[in-house]
Design a protein around this motif. Structure first.
Motif, mmCIF file in Angstrom:
data_model
loop_
_atom_site.group_PDB
_atom_site.id
_atom_site.type_symbol
_atom_site.label_atom_id
_atom_site.label_comp_id
_atom_site.label_asym_id
_atom_site.label_seq_id
_atom_site.Cartn_x
_atom_site.Cartn_y
_atom_site.Cartn_z
ATOM 1 N N LEU A 87 0.812 -1.212 0.000
ATOM 2 C CA LEU A 87 0.000 0.000 0.000
ATOM 3 C C LEU A 87 0.844 1.260 0.000
ATOM 4 O O LEU A 87 0.331 2.341 -0.298
ATOM 5 N N ALA A 88 2.115 1.135 0.363
ATOM 6 C CA ALA A 88 2.984 2.313 0.463
ATOM 7 C C ALA A 88 3.350 2.821 -0.926
ATOM 8 O O ALA A 88 3.641 2.033 -1.829
ATOM 9 N N PRO A 89 3.360 4.126 -1.120
ATOM 10 C CA PRO A 89 3.790 4.681 -2.415
ATOM 11 C C PRO A 89 5.281 4.470 -2.624
ATOM 12 O O PRO A 89 6.029 4.209 -1.673
ATOM 13 N N GLN B 91 14.632 6.943 0.835
ATOM 14 C CA GLN B 91 14.434 5.979 1.906
ATOM 15 C C GLN B 91 15.645 6.014 2.838
ATOM 16 O O GLN B 91 16.714 6.514 2.479
ATOM 17 N N VAL B 92 15.465 5.483 4.033
ATOM 18 C CA VAL B 92 16.494 5.549 5.067
ATOM 19 C C VAL B 92 16.756 4.152 5.594
ATOM 20 O O VAL B 92 15.821 3.358 5.757
ATOM 21 N N ILE B 93 18.015 3.852 5.878
ATOM 22 C CA ILE B 93 18.382 2.561 6.459
ATOM 23 C C ILE B 93 19.094 2.793 7.787
ATOM 24 O O ILE B 93 19.930 3.689 7.913
ATOM 25 N N ASP B 94 18.737 2.000 8.788
ATOM 26 C CA ASP B 94 19.383 2.113 10.095
ATOM 27 C C ASP B 94 19.016 0.896 10.931
ATOM 28 O O ASP B 94 18.179 0.080 10.524
ATOM 29 N N GLY B 95 19.619 0.800 12.116
ATOM 30 C CA GLY B 95 19.354 -0.311 13.018
ATOM 31 C C GLY B 95 19.044 0.174 14.417
ATOM 32 O O GLY B 95 19.439 1.277 14.820
ATOM 33 N N LYS B 96 18.323 -0.655 15.177
ATOM 34 C CA LYS B 96 17.975 -0.332 16.560
ATOM 35 C C LYS B 96 18.236 -1.545 17.451
ATOM 36 O O LYS B 96 17.737 -2.637 17.177
ATOM 37 N N TYR C 104 13.305 2.305 5.635
ATOM 38 C CA TYR C 104 12.060 3.025 5.915
ATOM 39 C C TYR C 104 11.860 4.134 4.896
ATOM 40 O O TYR C 104 12.769 4.937 4.654
ATOM 41 N N GLY C 105 10.689 4.188 4.277
ATOM 42 C CA GLY C 105 10.370 5.235 3.309
ATOM 43 C C GLY C 105 9.847 6.483 3.984
ATOM 44 O O GLY C 105 9.194 6.417 5.040
ATOM 45 N N LEU C 106 10.114 7.643 3.411
ATOM 46 C CA LEU C 106 9.697 8.904 4.018
ATOM 47 C C LEU C 106 8.179 9.056 4.057
ATOM 48 O O LEU C 106 7.660 9.864 4.824
ATOM 49 N N SER C 107 7.454 8.296 3.265
ATOM 50 C CA SER C 107 5.991 8.357 3.329
ATOM 51 C C SER C 107 5.435 7.575 4.508
ATOM 52 O O SER C 107 4.237 7.613 4.780
ATOM 53 N N GLY C 108 6.290 6.864 5.221
ATOM 54 C CA GLY C 108 5.864 6.114 6.393
ATOM 55 C C GLY C 108 5.843 4.614 6.214
ATOM 56 O O GLY C 108 5.400 3.891 7.103
ATOM 57 N N GLY C 109 6.317 4.092 5.092
ATOM 58 C CA GLY C 109 6.276 2.657 4.839
ATOM 59 C C GLY C 109 7.539 1.934 5.273
ATOM 60 O O GLY C 109 8.643 2.414 5.038
ATOM 61 N N VAL C 110 7.370 0.788 5.920
ATOM 62 C CA VAL C 110 8.503 -0.089 6.249
ATOM 63 C C VAL C 110 8.773 -0.947 5.021
ATOM 64 O O VAL C 110 8.001 -1.845 4.696
ATOM 65 N N ARG C 111 9.850 -0.681 4.317
ATOM 66 C CA ARG C 111 10.127 -1.330 3.042
ATOM 67 C C ARG C 111 10.747 -2.710 3.209
ATOM 68 O O ARG C 111 10.418 -3.641 2.470
ATOM 69 N N PRO D 178 -1.160 4.042 8.331
ATOM 70 C CA PRO D 178 -1.050 3.600 6.940
ATOM 71 C C PRO D 178 -0.015 4.422 6.180
ATOM 72 O O PRO D 178 0.060 5.641 6.366
ATOM 73 N N PRO D 179 0.832 3.786 5.367
ATOM 74 C CA PRO D 179 1.837 4.524 4.602
ATOM 75 C C PRO D 179 1.211 5.631 3.790
ATOM 76 O O PRO D 179 0.175 5.455 3.150
ATOM 77 N N GLY D 180 1.845 6.796 3.834
ATOM 78 C CA GLY D 180 1.351 7.951 3.100
ATOM 79 C C GLY D 180 0.507 8.873 3.959
ATOM 80 O O GLY D 180 0.275 10.019 3.607
ATOM 81 N N SER D 181 0.071 8.373 5.145
ATOM 82 C CA SER D 181 -0.782 9.202 6.000
ATOM 83 C C SER D 181 0.017 10.115 6.894
ATOM 84 O O SER D 181 -0.510 11.033 7.500
ATOM 85 N N ARG D 182 1.332 9.830 7.033
ATOM 86 C CA ARG D 182 2.162 10.631 7.935
ATOM 87 C C ARG D 182 3.535 10.834 7.313
ATOM 88 O O ARG D 182 4.554 10.458 7.867
ATOM 89 N N ALA D 183 3.577 11.410 6.120
ATOM 90 C CA ALA D 183 4.851 11.643 5.445
ATOM 91 C C ALA D 183 5.748 12.506 6.309
ATOM 92 O O ALA D 183 5.311 13.478 6.906
#
Length: 243
Positions: free
Chosen positions: A47-49, A54-59, A91-98, A237-242
């Motif tokens: 559903l994510a655009p 996009q950003v990559i990192d670890g926690k 992680y995509g800037l539109s809010g999606g976990v890629r 939902p992806p895209g709702s919190r860019a």
């Protein structure tokens, strides 16, 4: 056990027969249930655009140092060293976990990137911190139509040396250190989006600050983290919190 309590369900579903916690524990590792959960996650991800950035990192996901969990590792965490696991995310800037994976804490972030980057084809920019500054990662990212953008590992004051450098790494240095328009530095500042994502995952609704005492061994840790990510994607939902 949460799903076995009637009050966890909508009122019109509380009369239905629910499995016991022991039955749930037996069913969760089965292939059929794991496939259903994976299909749900894939559906939410689709559903994510398509994000151009996009950003990559670890926690880190620390556990007690006296654990007998043979799958965990001892590595760097916030405030020092710790034992446990680490979740690695694109992680995509539109809010999606890629893409994401869970590995022992002693596994290098660059190794995790080699696993995740092929799962997220570009084109676009992939933002990272200096830990990801490696020629082979620039080549890998470029092969999947990404321009990896990460500060130099040892800073701009250090000479490049006489080894072969990836053309994509040289392009990154050009963007971050020699850009007349400040495009590269401004783009890299967007990397904070993944920190906000990790901050949300550790908040009360999701509680991914660490791992509970009953979440041990890598398959169970994977299922626990997967549930948190699915709940996050359902609530946001992806895209709702860019970002």
């Amino acid at each position: 056990s949460w799903a076995c309590h009637p009050e966890s369900w909508p009122i019109w579903l509380r009369r239905r027969v629910r499995p016991t916690p022991s039955t749930m524990s037996r069913r969760l590792p089965t292939a059929s249930v794991r496939n259903r959960i994976a299909r749900l996650e894939d559906h939410l991800r689709a559903l994510a655009p398509a994000d151009l950035v996009q950003v990559i990192d670890g926690k880190p996901l620390p556990i007690a140092g006296h654990t007998r969990d043979a799958d965990s590792g001892y590595g760097r965490a916030a405030g020092g060293n710790a034992r446990g696991y680490k979740i690695h995310v694109i992680y995509g800037l539109s809010g999606g976990v890629r893409a994401w994976t869970v590995l022992p804490m002693n596994v290098d972030e660059r190794r995790a990137a080699r696993e995740l980057i092929p799962q997220t084809p570009g084109p676009g920019y992939l933002l990272a911190d200096r830990n990801y500054d490696a020629n082979y990662l620039y080549d890998l990212a470029a092969g999947h139509e990404w321009q990896l953008l990460a500060p130099r590992r040892y800073g701009p004051q250090r000479a490049l040396g006489h080894i072969r450098h990836s053309p994509a790494r040289l392009r990154c240095i050009e963007l971050l250190e020699k850009s007349a328009t400040e495009f590269g530095p401004q783009l890299l500042r967007l990397r904070g989006a993944i920190e906000r994502f990790f901050g949300a995952l550790t908040s009360t609704p999701y509680g991914l600050l660490g791992l509970p005492a009953w979440v041990r061994r890598r398959p169970r840790v994977h299922r626990w983290v997967q549930a948190k990510i699915i709940l996050f994607m359902l609530a946001h939902p992806p895209g709702s919190r860019a970002s």
